[in-house]
Design an enzyme around this catalytic site. Structure first.
Site, mmCIF file in Angstrom:
data_model
loop_
_atom_site.group_PDB
_atom_site.id
_atom_site.type_symbol
_atom_site.label_atom_id
_atom_site.label_comp_id
_atom_site.label_asym_id
_atom_site.label_seq_id
_atom_site.Cartn_x
_atom_site.Cartn_y
_atom_site.Cartn_z
ATOM 1 N N GLY A 11 -2.139 -5.546 -8.256
ATOM 2 C CA GLY A 11 -1.072 -5.512 -7.257
ATOM 3 C C GLY A 11 -1.124 -4.148 -6.591
ATOM 4 N N GLY A 13 0.570 -3.230 -3.880
ATOM 5 C CA GLY A 13 1.720 -3.088 -2.984
ATOM 6 C C GLY A 13 2.384 -1.737 -3.181
ATOM 7 C CB VAL A 15 5.265 -0.671 -7.862
ATOM 8 C CG1 VAL A 15 5.153 -0.012 -9.242
ATOM 9 C CG2 VAL A 15 6.732 -0.878 -7.510
ATOM 10 N N GLY A 16 2.220 -0.548 -7.010
ATOM 11 C CA GLY A 16 0.828 -0.426 -7.455
ATOM 12 C C GLY A 16 0.116 0.728 -6.768
ATOM 13 C CG ASP A 35 -2.716 -7.036 -3.432
ATOM 14 O OD1 ASP A 35 -1.732 -6.382 -3.836
ATOM 15 O OD2 ASP A 35 -2.599 -8.103 -2.779
ATOM 16 C CB VAL A 120 5.353 -2.517 -13.288
ATOM 17 C CG1 VAL A 120 6.450 -1.864 -12.462
ATOM 18 C CG2 VAL A 120 4.494 -1.448 -13.948
ATOM 19 C CG HIS A 177 14.271 -3.126 -15.834
ATOM 20 N ND1 HIS A 177 14.894 -1.923 -15.596
ATOM 21 C CD2 HIS A 177 13.566 -3.409 -14.721
ATOM 22 C CE1 HIS A 177 14.565 -1.506 -14.390
ATOM 23 N NE2 HIS A 177 13.772 -2.390 -13.838
HETATM 24 N N1 LIG Z 1 9.857 -2.479 -14.087
HETATM 25 C C1 LIG Z 1 10.380 -1.752 -13.136
HETATM 26 O O1 LIG Z 1 11.039 -0.756 -13.400
HETATM 27 C C2 LIG Z 1 10.138 -2.107 -11.695
HETATM 28 C C3 LIG Z 1 10.495 -1.220 -10.679
HETATM 29 C C4 LIG Z 1 10.200 -1.561 -9.363
HETATM 30 C C5 LIG Z 1 9.582 -2.769 -9.081
HETATM 31 N N2 LIG Z 1 9.287 -3.615 -10.085
HETATM 32 C C6 LIG Z 1 8.628 -4.902 -9.846
HETATM 33 O O2 LIG Z 1 7.251 -4.661 -9.555
HETATM 34 C C7 LIG Z 1 6.730 -5.731 -8.769
HETATM 35 C C8 LIG Z 1 6.004 -5.171 -7.549
HETATM 36 O O3 LIG Z 1 6.895 -4.514 -6.686
HETATM 37 P P1 LIG Z 1 6.377 -3.887 -5.292
HETATM 38 O O4 LIG Z 1 7.519 -3.182 -4.685
HETATM 39 O O5 LIG Z 1 5.092 -3.184 -5.503
HETATM 40 O O6 LIG Z 1 6.082 -5.239 -4.479
HETATM 41 P P2 LIG Z 1 5.057 -5.421 -3.255
HETATM 42 O O7 LIG Z 1 5.415 -6.686 -2.606
HETATM 43 O O8 LIG Z 1 5.019 -4.164 -2.439
HETATM 44 O O9 LIG Z 1 3.636 -5.554 -3.984
HETATM 45 C C9 LIG Z 1 3.294 -6.638 -4.790
HETATM 46 C C10 LIG Z 1 1.825 -6.905 -4.558
HETATM 47 O O10 LIG Z 1 1.393 -7.922 -5.459
HETATM 48 C C11 LIG Z 1 0.358 -8.624 -4.792
HETATM 49 N N3 LIG Z 1 0.091 -9.901 -5.456
HETATM 50 C C12 LIG Z 1 0.818 -11.046 -5.407
HETATM 51 N N4 LIG Z 1 0.227 -12.010 -6.136
HETATM 52 C C13 LIG Z 1 -0.886 -11.476 -6.660
HETATM 53 C C14 LIG Z 1 -1.915 -11.958 -7.502
HETATM 54 N N5 LIG Z 1 -1.912 -13.215 -7.959
HETATM 55 N N6 LIG Z 1 -2.913 -11.114 -7.841
HETATM 56 C C15 LIG Z 1 -2.938 -9.840 -7.397
HETATM 57 N N7 LIG Z 1 -2.000 -9.326 -6.599
HETATM 58 C C16 LIG Z 1 -0.995 -10.120 -6.236
HETATM 59 C C17 LIG Z 1 0.881 -8.773 -3.375
HETATM 60 O O11 LIG Z 1 -0.138 -9.100 -2.463
HETATM 61 C C18 LIG Z 1 1.496 -7.398 -3.141
HETATM 62 O O12 LIG Z 1 0.577 -6.514 -2.509
HETATM 63 C C19 LIG Z 1 7.940 -6.619 -8.435
HETATM 64 O O13 LIG Z 1 8.014 -7.704 -9.340
HETATM 65 C C20 LIG Z 1 9.116 -5.677 -8.657
HETATM 66 O O14 LIG Z 1 10.319 -6.380 -8.930
HETATM 67 C C21 LIG Z 1 9.554 -3.316 -11.383
#
Ligand SMILES: NC(=O)c1ccc[n+]([C@@H]2O[C@H](COP(=O)([O-])OP(=O)(O)OC[C@H]3O[C@@H](n4cnc5c(N)ncnc54)[C@H](O)[C@@H]3O)[C@@H](O)[C@H]2O)c1
Length: 310
Positions: A11, A13, A15-16, A35, A120, A177
């Site tokens: 991922g 996006g 966070v990644g 991704d 995450v 969480h």
């Molecule tokens: N644990 C925590 O403290 C915490 C904090 C913030 C966000 N998050 C979670 O982290 C996740 C990501 O958040 P974000 O802001 O980066 O979202 P984002 O939409 O910016 O990024 C997510 C990415 O995942 C990719 N993706 C989707 N399906 C996929 C697959 N099958 N294989 C590979 N990549 C794939 C998408 O193309 C996208 O680029 C969300 O579930 C969010 O709720 C958790």
């Protein structure tokens, strides 16, 4: 020959990509970004590599759609999946992210059977449980990020309130969480001095409420997604503890087998995090009020895990 650690981030996006950035700047190892969006992880990895001469760090940064690039990773960070939009709870993401995590973990395990997985994706404790189930990894090699972020929010708000350095605030947040997370003021200090010496209870309760809603506060402001700087920094603190075998004591989502009276679930607790992943779950002697909050939070996480119908 000494080799750099290999960190794959699934991922790319918000966070990644920010995880990749912090991992690179801290020189924790080579980083692979995966991704499903064609070209996007490649572009971000190249951009990151091109920042290295200016900032002065070394490593290999690769973006791909192909899991072969992740082969023999030491740590796999899973951030793929949907993020919250205003009005959504983390639980609203369960169905969509269940399918994504199932597919992603299957691919990762095929190429890196000895890796440590740091999840995450939300809902965090539930997706971490799923990652353990799908991977078949032992419990020490699957861990979720939540408590460091929740505690960082608590620490930030306390530092703002009393006007001191964030570095001097220690805080602990237990539990799932989500809205039932359990900030524990009894374990919160300013350089070892109990927080009650600085903030009256009524005001501290307001700060605790803001901490619980800390994620939603950012979602409401951003409107198009959720927080990523602090989540990524928190995740990379875990990666650092693992690749440097630091044996840090950090609040993480860990698999419980009887600790805190909880079984067969992931839940936020203090752990010792090192080269073997979760090397120890630390059990605290909670008082009755704290234990009640833990039980409420645990019931919410259990319900979410059961909703997956595994
Ligand atoms: N644990 C925590 O403290 C915490 C904090 C913030 C966000 N998050 C979670 O982290 C996740 C990501 O958040 P974000 O802001 O980066 O979202 P984002 O939409 O910016 O990024 C997510 C990415 O995942 C990719 N993706 C989707 N399906 C996929 C697959 N099958 N294989 C590979 N990549 C794939 C998408 O193309 C996208 O680029 C969300 O579930 C969010 O709720 C958790």
């Amino acid at each position: 020959m000494m080799k750099r650690s290999k960190i794959s981030v699934i991922g790319a996006g918000n966070v990644g990509a920010t995880c990749a950035h912090w991992a690179a700047v801290h020189e924790l190892g080579d980083v692979v970004l995966i991704d499903i969006v064609e070209g996007m992880p490649q572009g971000k990895a190249l951009d990151l590599a091109e920042s290295a001469p200016v900032e002065g760090f070394d490593g290999l940064y690769v973006g791909s759609q192909d899991y072969k690039e992740t082969a023999n990773s030491d740590v796999i960070v899973i951030t793929s999946g949907m993020a919250r939009k205003p009005g959504m709870t983390r639980e609203d993401l369960l169905e969509a992210n269940k399918n994504i995590i199932t597919q992603v973990v299957t691919n990762c395990v095929e190429h890196s059977p000895d890796a440590i997985i740091v999840t995450v994706t939300n809902p965090l404790d539930t997706m971490t449980y799923l990652a353990k189930k799908i991977s078949g990894f032992p419990k020490n090699r699957v861990v979720g990020q939540a408590g460091i972020l929740d505690a960082a929010r608590f620490r930030t708000f306390i530092a703002m309130e009393i006007g001191v350095s964030v570095e001097d605030i220690q805080a602990l947040v237990l539990g799932g969480h989500g809205d039932t997370m359990v900030p524990v003021p009894r374990y919160c200090t300013v350089s070892g001095i109990p927080i009650s010496e600085f903030i009256p209870k009524a005001r501290l309760d307001e700060i605790i409420a803001r901490t619980r809603d800390g994620g939603a506060e950012i979602v409401k402001l951003l409107k198009t997604g959720s927080a990523y700087y602090a989540p990524a920094a928190s995740t990379i603190q875990m990666v650092e503890a693992i690749v440097k075998d630091k044996k840090r004591i950090l609040p993480c989502s860990a698999y419980l087998e009887g600790e805190y009276g909880l079984n067969d679930m992931y839940f936020g607790v203090p752990v010792k995090l090192g080269g073997n992943g979760v090397e120890q779950v630390i059990e605290l002697d909670l008082n009755d009020d704290e234990m009640d909050l833990v039980k409420t939070s645990a019931a919410a996480v259990k319900g979410s895990i059961e909703a997956m119908n595994l």
